[in-house]
Write a protein that holds these residues in place. Structure first.
Motif, short mmCIF file in Angstrom:
data_model
loop_
_atom_site.label_atom_id
_atom_site.label_comp_id
_atom_site.label_asym_id
_atom_site.label_seq_id
_atom_site.Cartn_x
_atom_site.Cartn_y
_atom_site.Cartn_z
N GLN A 1 0.85 -1.20 0.00
CA GLN A 1 0.00 0.00 0.00
C GLN A 1 0.88 1.24 0.00
OE1 GLN A 1 -2.61 -0.50 3.40
NE2 GLN A 1 -4.02 -1.78 2.23
N GLY A 2 0.76 2.03 -1.05
CA GLY A 2 1.55 3.25 -1.16
C GLY A 2 0.67 4.48 -1.25
N SER A 3 1.12 5.55 -0.67
CA SER A 3 0.36 6.80 -0.71
C SER A 3 1.31 7.98 -0.76
CB SER A 3 -0.55 6.92 0.52
OG SER A 3 0.22 6.94 1.71
N ASP B 1 -4.27 9.77 0.98
CA ASP B 1 -4.94 8.48 1.05
C ASP B 1 -4.13 7.42 0.32
OD1 ASP B 1 -7.03 9.65 2.43
OD2 ASP B 1 -8.13 10.14 0.59
N VAL B 2 -4.50 6.16 0.54
CA VAL B 2 -3.84 5.06 -0.15
C VAL B 2 -4.02 5.24 -1.66
CG1 VAL B 2 -3.86 2.57 -0.56
CG2 VAL B 2 -4.08 3.45 1.77
N PHE B 3 -2.91 5.24 -2.35
CA PHE B 3 -2.93 5.52 -3.79
C PHE B 3 -2.66 4.25 -4.60
CE2 PHE B 3 -0.69 7.02 -7.67
CZ PHE B 3 -1.72 7.75 -8.22
N LEU B 4 -1.83 3.36 -4.05
CA LEU B 4 -1.47 2.13 -4.74
C LEU B 4 -1.71 0.96 -3.81
CD1 LEU B 4 1.66 1.47 -6.90
CD2 LEU B 4 1.16 -0.07 -5.02
N ASP B 5 -2.38 -0.08 -4.29
CA ASP B 5 -2.68 -1.26 -3.48
C ASP B 5 -2.56 -2.49 -4.38
OD1 ASP B 5 -3.53 -3.15 -1.69
OD2 ASP B 5 -5.29 -2.05 -1.03
N ALA B 6 -1.44 -3.20 -4.26
CA ALA B 6 -1.19 -4.36 -5.12
C ALA B 6 -0.89 -5.58 -4.26
CB ALA B 6 -0.01 -4.08 -6.05
N ASN B 7 -1.57 -6.70 -4.53
CA ASN B 7 -1.36 -7.93 -3.79
C ASN B 7 -0.28 -8.76 -4.49
OD1 ASN B 7 -1.50 -10.15 -2.16
ND2 ASN B 7 -3.58 -10.74 -2.72
N LEU B 8 0.86 -8.97 -3.81
CA LEU B 8 1.98 -9.70 -4.39
C LEU B 8 1.96 -11.18 -4.03
CD1 LEU B 8 4.90 -7.14 -3.90
CD2 LEU B 8 3.19 -7.28 -5.70
N ALA B 9 0.97 -11.62 -3.25
CA ALA B 9 0.88 -13.03 -2.88
C ALA B 9 0.76 -13.90 -4.12
CB ALA B 9 -0.32 -13.27 -1.96
N GLY B 10 1.62 -14.91 -4.24
CA GLY B 10 1.58 -15.81 -5.38
C GLY B 10 2.35 -15.34 -6.59
N MET B 11 2.88 -14.11 -6.56
CA MET B 11 3.63 -13.60 -7.71
C MET B 11 5.05 -14.16 -7.72
SD MET B 11 2.51 -9.60 -8.13
CE MET B 11 3.78 -9.40 -9.39
N LYS C 1 -1.45 5.08 -12.77
CA LYS C 1 -0.44 6.12 -12.95
C LYS C 1 0.06 6.58 -11.58
CE LYS C 1 -3.50 8.30 -15.31
NZ LYS C 1 -4.24 9.35 -16.05
N ILE C 2 1.36 6.82 -11.49
CA ILE C 2 1.97 7.23 -10.22
C ILE C 2 2.67 8.57 -10.42
CG2 ILE C 2 3.62 6.59 -8.42
CD1 ILE C 2 3.15 3.69 -9.13
N PRO C 3 2.11 9.64 -9.91
CA PRO C 3 2.76 10.95 -10.04
C PRO C 3 4.06 11.00 -9.25
CG PRO C 3 0.44 11.15 -9.39
CD PRO C 3 0.82 9.72 -9.21
N HIS C 4 4.96 11.86 -9.66
CA HIS C 4 6.21 12.02 -8.91
C HIS C 4 5.91 12.62 -7.54
CE1 HIS C 4 5.59 16.06 -10.60
NE2 HIS C 4 6.34 16.50 -9.59
N GLY C 5 6.81 12.39 -6.61
CA GLY C 5 6.63 12.93 -5.26
C GLY C 5 7.13 11.97 -4.20
N ALA C 6 6.92 12.35 -2.93
CA ALA C 6 7.35 11.55 -1.78
C ALA C 6 6.24 10.59 -1.37
CB ALA C 6 7.73 12.46 -0.61
N TYR C 7 6.56 9.31 -1.27
CA TYR C 7 5.58 8.28 -0.97
C TYR C 7 5.92 7.54 0.33
CZ TYR C 7 3.29 8.64 -5.50
OH TYR C 7 2.58 9.10 -6.58
N SER C 8 4.88 7.03 0.97
CA SER C 8 5.01 6.14 2.12
C SER C 8 4.42 4.80 1.73
CB SER C 8 4.28 6.70 3.34
OG SER C 8 4.88 7.91 3.79
#
Length: 467
Positions: free
Chosen positions: A221-223, A228-238, A281-288
């Motif tokens: 989860q990245g924001s 707010d949460v901007f990116l939510d990707a499930n890596l289980a099984g990848m 799409k992921i804009p440039h900037g500081a993420y957590s």
């Protein structure tokens, strides 16, 4: 949920609890009796919060010696990060309450179900060891069978025990976090770290053998900082990038599937590397970046299993990353991004509500497609089609880059473009197209001006055909 997941979770129900529990027919409607002692001996009681098939189970063991054992397998909605089993000592005041609860529980099991509490399944389970005729007797039942007053007293006591966690001794403690996120060519390299902070080894399925369709999760989860949460990707099984570096133990599941289990040694960590292609799409900037995990785990030297655990990373200490440019931004990134998204966005029938904004192209099931795309906004209705030619609308391109430009402007998207002219004449059937002026342009190139007889330059424009 398939049988494999049911077996995994049902097994966890028996082996999780860090207290002495006798599972009998009165509790689960089963004939078998299973004794598990993972916490201590002597008079005491325990509570198991059975979370159902989709959640881990939390438990509390209390002994009249003053020792308590807190088992946490479901912390997904708590401030607490990670999961584990913890030992602590009760304060004198809490010890008095514990003795009162124990005494009342011993009386309650003799009296039988009180039928004062609303029945809710799955119900928390209580377990109590009482001295009777000089012998230690064990009883277990569902919490809703207790008198209302005792039920409330136990609930308050159980809820207050988390205050011991900061000073408690970890018997088992598993944490996970996002250790790093790096731009790598057209994708992102994501590193997930599992850390064992206790004195016993912890085992779980290697992440590429997890089953997201059965509830397993490794959600990144990245924001944007403070957002707010901007990116939510499930890596289980990848697939893992560093699979060759990670040794494990192969086993065959009850359903006959071959999987690998890895073991994190005491006070050590293990990292898993992924190549992630963002779907947004992921804009440039500081993420957590934080992690939400759900999987089966075990501490073999303490108990056969921790059960199905679900937890999150430490939200107070996220992985912080700064991206100095947008994604996608290069021609190749845009090409791959839109190609992936075109496969994921469902086609639209006329009149259907547009769920994903974008440029859509009319298409037939025979494979033919219209020459030009049309702009659709989210929430609007897809327009009608000429059903003699087309069957549906298919997503093709993102609205962030234009598909119509004037001469002299910079090309916003790579591909084939064609010169066209606005037709304002009476009875016009649409804008005019000049096939002889079809040309491939790259992003950043300038659209040339063309002189056409009897066509004003102000009417001319370039329109995108395809990548």
């Amino acid at each position: 949920m398939n049988l494999d997941r049911l077996i995994r979770k049902f097994h966890a129900l028996f082996v999780l609890t860090p207290i002495l529990i006798m599972l009998n027919q009165d509790v689960f409607g089963m004939n078998a009796t299973t004794a598990i002692n993972l916490g201590g001996t002597g008079e005491g009681f325990g509570i198991v919060q059975v979370g159902g098939h989709d959640y881990g189970e939390n438990s509390l063991g209390v002994w009249l010696s003053g020792n308590i054992r807190i088992g946490l397998s479901d912390t997904i909605s708590d401030d607490f990060s990670g999961i584990g089993i913890f030992d602590a000592r009760l304060s004198p005041d809490d010890m008095k309450i514990a003795k009162e609860i124990h005494s009342k529980l011993c009386k309650a099991v003799e009296s039988g179900p009180a039928h004062e509490v609303r029945v809710v399944e799955p119900s928390p389970i209580y377990d109590v060891d009482c001295i009777k005729d000089g012998k230690l007797i064990n009883k277990s039942a569902k919490m809703y069978e207790l008198p209302q007053e005792l039920f409330n007293l136990i609930h308050r006591f159980n809820s207050s025990m988390t205050r011991y966690l900061p000073e408690a001794r970890p018997v088992v403690k598993l944490d996970a976090r996002i250790a790093g996120v790096k731009r790598e060519k057209e994708n992102f390299r994501v590193s997930i770290e599992f850390r064992n902070r206790g004195p016993y080894a912890i085992s779980f399925r290697r992440p590429d053998d997890l089953e997201p369709d059965q509830g397993d999760r490794l959600n990144v989860q990245g924001s944007l900082a403070g957002g707010d949460v901007f990116l939510d990707a499930n890596l289980a099984g990848m697939p893992l990038l560093n699979e060759s570096e990670i040794s494990g133990r192969p086993i065959i599941t009850p359903m006959g599937k071959h999987v690998i289990y890895v073991t994190v040694a005491p006070y050590s960590s293990m990292n898993f590397e992924y190549n992630v292609s963002p779907k947004i799409k992921i804009p440039h900037g500081a993420y957590s970046f934080n992690l939400v995990a759900a999987l089966d785990a075990s501490a073999p030297d303490v108990a056969p299993s921790l059960g199905f655990v679900d937890f999150h990373s430490d939200y107070k200490n996220p992985c912080r990353v700064t991206f100095d440019r947008d994604y996608p931004s290069t021609p190749q990134e845009w090409k791959e991004f839109e190609a992936r998204k075109a496969k994921e966005v469902s086609f639209l029938m006329p009149g259907a509500t547009v769920a994903e904004s974008g440029y859509y192209r009319a298409a037939s099931i025979a494979g033919t497609r219209d020459q030009f795309v049309r702009k659709f906004e989210q929430g609007t209705a897809a327009p009608d089609l000429d059903f003699q030619r087309w069957d549906r609308w298919e997503w093709e391109a993102d609205l962030a880059r234009a598909t119509v430009c004037k001469s002299g402007e910079t090309c916003p998207r790579e591909g084939r473009w064609i010169l066209r002219a606005k037709d304002y004449s009476y009875g016009s059937k649409g804008d005019l197209t000049y096939p002889q002026y079809q040309q491939r342009f790259r992003m950043g190139e300038q659209f040339p001006a063309r002189d056409l007889a009897n066509v004003e330059a102000s009417r001319l424009f370039w329109e995108w055909l395809s990548a």
